[in-house]
Write an enzyme that holds these catalytic residues in place. Structure first.
Site, PDB file in Angstrom:
ATOM      1  N   HIS A 120      30.871  -5.982 105.089  1.00 41.93           N
ATOM      2  CA  HIS A 120      31.771  -4.870 105.031  1.00 41.93           C
ATOM      3  C   HIS A 120      30.455  -3.796 105.197  1.00 41.93           C
ATOM      4  CE1 HIS A 120      33.794  -1.576 103.092  1.00 41.93           C
ATOM      5  NE2 HIS A 120      34.992  -2.268 103.241  1.00 41.93           N
ATOM      6  N   ASP A 193      27.624  -8.918  97.180  1.00 46.88           N
ATOM      7  CA  ASP A 193      28.789  -7.908  97.113  1.00 46.88           C
ATOM      8  C   ASP A 193      29.724  -8.818  96.470  1.00 46.88           C
ATOM      9  OD1 ASP A 193      30.844  -6.615  97.478  1.00 46.88           O
ATOM     10  OD2 ASP A 193      30.580  -6.106  99.700  1.00 46.88           O
ATOM     11  N   GLN A 196      35.048  -8.917  96.625  1.00 43.78           N
ATOM     12  CA  GLN A 196      36.447  -9.745  96.623  1.00 43.78           C
ATOM     13  C   GLN A 196      36.328 -11.136  95.795  1.00 43.78           C
ATOM     14  OE1 GLN A 196      38.959  -8.711  98.307  1.00 43.78           O
ATOM     15  NE2 GLN A 196      38.362  -7.183  99.246  1.00 43.78           N
ATOM     16  N   LYS A 219      39.840  -3.083  92.820  1.00 45.42           N
ATOM     17  CA  LYS A 219      40.356  -4.501  93.358  1.00 45.42           C
ATOM     18  C   LYS A 219      40.313  -5.464  92.384  1.00 45.42           C
ATOM     19  CE  LYS A 219      37.530  -3.254  97.645  1.00 45.42           C
ATOM     20  NZ  LYS A 219      38.269  -3.361  98.796  1.00 45.42           N
ATOM     21  N   CYS A 361      36.806  -2.321 107.942  1.00 45.32           N
ATOM     22  CA  CYS A 361      35.390  -1.887 107.631  1.00 45.32           C
ATOM     23  C   CYS A 361      34.462  -3.041 108.096  1.00 45.32           C
ATOM     24  CB  CYS A 361      35.326  -1.330 106.343  1.00 45.32           C
ATOM     25  SG  CYS A 361      36.374  -0.120 105.896  1.00 45.32           S
TER      26      CYS A 361
HETATM   27  N1  PMP Z   1      32.482  -5.014 100.064  1.00 42.50           N
HETATM   28  C1  PMP Z   1      33.641  -5.562 100.345  1.00 42.50           C
HETATM   29  C2  PMP Z   1      33.412  -7.199 100.569  1.00 42.50           C
HETATM   30  C3  PMP Z   1      34.931  -4.916 100.171  1.00 42.50           C
HETATM   31  O1  PMP Z   1      35.939  -5.699 100.315  1.00 42.50           O
HETATM   32  C4  PMP Z   1      35.052  -3.616  99.898  1.00 42.50           C
HETATM   33  C5  PMP Z   1      36.238  -2.751  99.965  1.00 42.50           C
HETATM   34  N2  PMP Z   1      37.103  -2.960 101.000  1.00 42.50           N
HETATM   35  C6  PMP Z   1      33.816  -2.974  99.744  1.00 42.50           C
HETATM   36  C7  PMP Z   1      32.723  -3.492  99.882  1.00 42.50           C
HETATM   37  C8  PMP Z   1      33.726  -1.569  99.397  1.00 42.50           C
HETATM   38  O2  PMP Z   1      34.548  -1.190  98.292  1.00 42.50           O
HETATM   39  P1  PMP Z   1      34.803   0.201  97.843  1.00 42.50           P
HETATM   40  O3  PMP Z   1      35.303   1.056  99.029  1.00 42.50           O
HETATM   41  O4  PMP Z   1      35.629   0.050  96.614  1.00 42.50           O
HETATM   42  O5  PMP Z   1      33.351   0.961  97.264  1.00 42.50           O
END
Ligand code: PMP
Length: 403
Positions: A120, A193, A196, A219, A361
């Protein structure tokens, strides 16, 4: 054995949906990987924290503030227990993005970081901004981080390996224990990270053997604006603060300031008190349903959807068949945005279906897949067979429109 396990296999009851006001009206919400809907108990916890219980933390001498401080620290202990960590190793942050920025900025030994193609943007850009040298690990054919390649790439110059525990696009799950072993062999630390992963599987940072773990509350059926960074105590201890302000200090003079120990050192300013209370409720709720049950439930839905899409000759599926809760695909000749728009049309005979269409993203991953965007359906504990059926009916309708 889970209390949901019956003769028909692991199926979470559809009645769970009744606890989610955001799902009222029979909406087929298949965008939980972007953000999860909230159960009433989380909403109630928010209202209580913002209303009857509200006061600041760590400052007041009066009882309400003292009580709020106890509750704030109890939430920290709850997060720690949730991922098998020590309480003082949990730093409250705005979310995974802020957590990774914090580590990329404050980790004292900035050298080379090994990332992967599927990361991401929030696990790419912070390392760039903080001036790290970046190497990129390729993927296997089915969209997992290729740890054989990582093994060949890692050198003693690497001080960090930062991988998604579960990909937000492909649903692929990292073999974290092996990644940790490879990182540690060259003296690097492993940051996972877990955005998910934490809503979909039981996470125990000790068993994963990682060094940092990050996730976002929204999430995990909790509110936006709150997340957690876990770091090993000795690593946090060696990291300087990255933001200055109230709370994070030991003593302030104009000649210089000394800082509080972790985790307080990393929590400058009045914290997200309300969100922390609601995150505590979200973790209680998720664990009451059971991560094992959620994982099995989502796995069944993923299999159902992938099998149906596999049987079409106009769909390309991305990621592994055993993806965790997330299915990315392309419908031949139809841009994912058009598919998403048709799925959301009011008054269709299948109901309104919300999917995500875009680069998620993860632009480097899109480039690797050779597409500008994918359609992505992602499940939560409230997802059911009728959501899969509605999506399939919507895909069929889109096919008829586009020919
Ligand atoms: N890493 C992953 C794998 C994600 O799915 C996301 C959110 N789409 C993020 C990081 C970023 O999370 P946040 O926008 O809540 O900081």
């Amino acid at each position: 054995m889970s209390r949901w396990e019956g003769e028909g296999g692991l199926v979470l009851p559809a009645a769970l949906r009744d606890q989610f006001p955001g799902l009222a009206g029979g909406w087929h919400y298949l965008d939980t990987a972007a953000t999860a809907q909230k159960p009433q108990c989380v909403i109630d916890a928010t209202v209580r924290a913002m209303g009857a219980d509200y006061a600041t933390v760590h400052r007041g001498v009066y009882a309400r503030s003292a009580n709020m401080t106890v509750a704030y620290e109890a939430a920290r202990a709850r997060v720690a227990a949730f991922i098998g960590a020590q309480t003082e190793e949990i730093v409250f942050v705005r979310g995974a993005t802020e957590a990774i920025n914090l580590v990329a900025h404050s980790f004292p030994n900035k050298g080379r970081v090994l990332l992967s193609v599927l990361e991401h943007h929030s696990n790419i850009v912070p390392w760039q901004l903080a001036g790290w040298q970046i190497d990129v690990c390729p993927l296997t054919a089915d969209g997992c981080i290729d740890l054989d390649a990582a093994e060949a790439m890692l050198t003693p110059e690497h001080t960090m390996v930062a991988f998604a525990h579960v990909s937000n696009v492909l649903g692929s799950t990292l073999d974290a224990a092996r990644a940790a072993e490879l990182a540690h062999r060259v003296g690097a630390k492993l940051l996972l990270d877990g955005c998910q992963a934490v809503p979909r599987m039981a996470v125990d940072v000790a068993a994963l053997d990682c060094d940092f773990y990050v996730f976002s509350g929204h999430k995990l059926y909790g509110p936006t604006g709150i997340g957690a960074l876990w770091g090993r105590a000795d690593l946090l201890e060696a990291m300087p603060p990255w933001q200055g302000g109230g709370s994070m200090i030991d003593k302030v003079t104009f000649a210089g300031t000394t800082y509080a120990p972790p985790p307080t050192r990393f929590e400058a300013g009045t914290p997200a008190i309300i969100e922390v209370m609601a995150l505590h409720a979200a973790i209680d709720f998720t664990e009451s349903v059971g991560l094992g049950a959620i994982h099995a439930h989502e796995a069944r839905l993923v299999t159902q959807l992938r099998e149906a899409l596999h049987s079409r000759n106009d769909v390309t599926l991305f990621g592994p068949d055993e993806a965790a809760g997330i299915v990315s695909f392309a419908l031949e000749g139809v841009h994912p945005h058009d598919l998403g728009t048709i799925l959301d049309e009011p008054n269709s005979d299948f109901g309104r279906v919300a999917i995500r269409a875009g680069h998620h993203c993860a632009q480097p991953l899109m480039e690797h897949l050779g597409v500008s965007a994918t359609a992505r359906a992602s499940f939560g504990l409230y997802s059911q067979d009728d959501d899969v059926a509605a999506l399939l009916a919507g895909i069929e309708r889109t096919r008829r429109i586009f020919g």
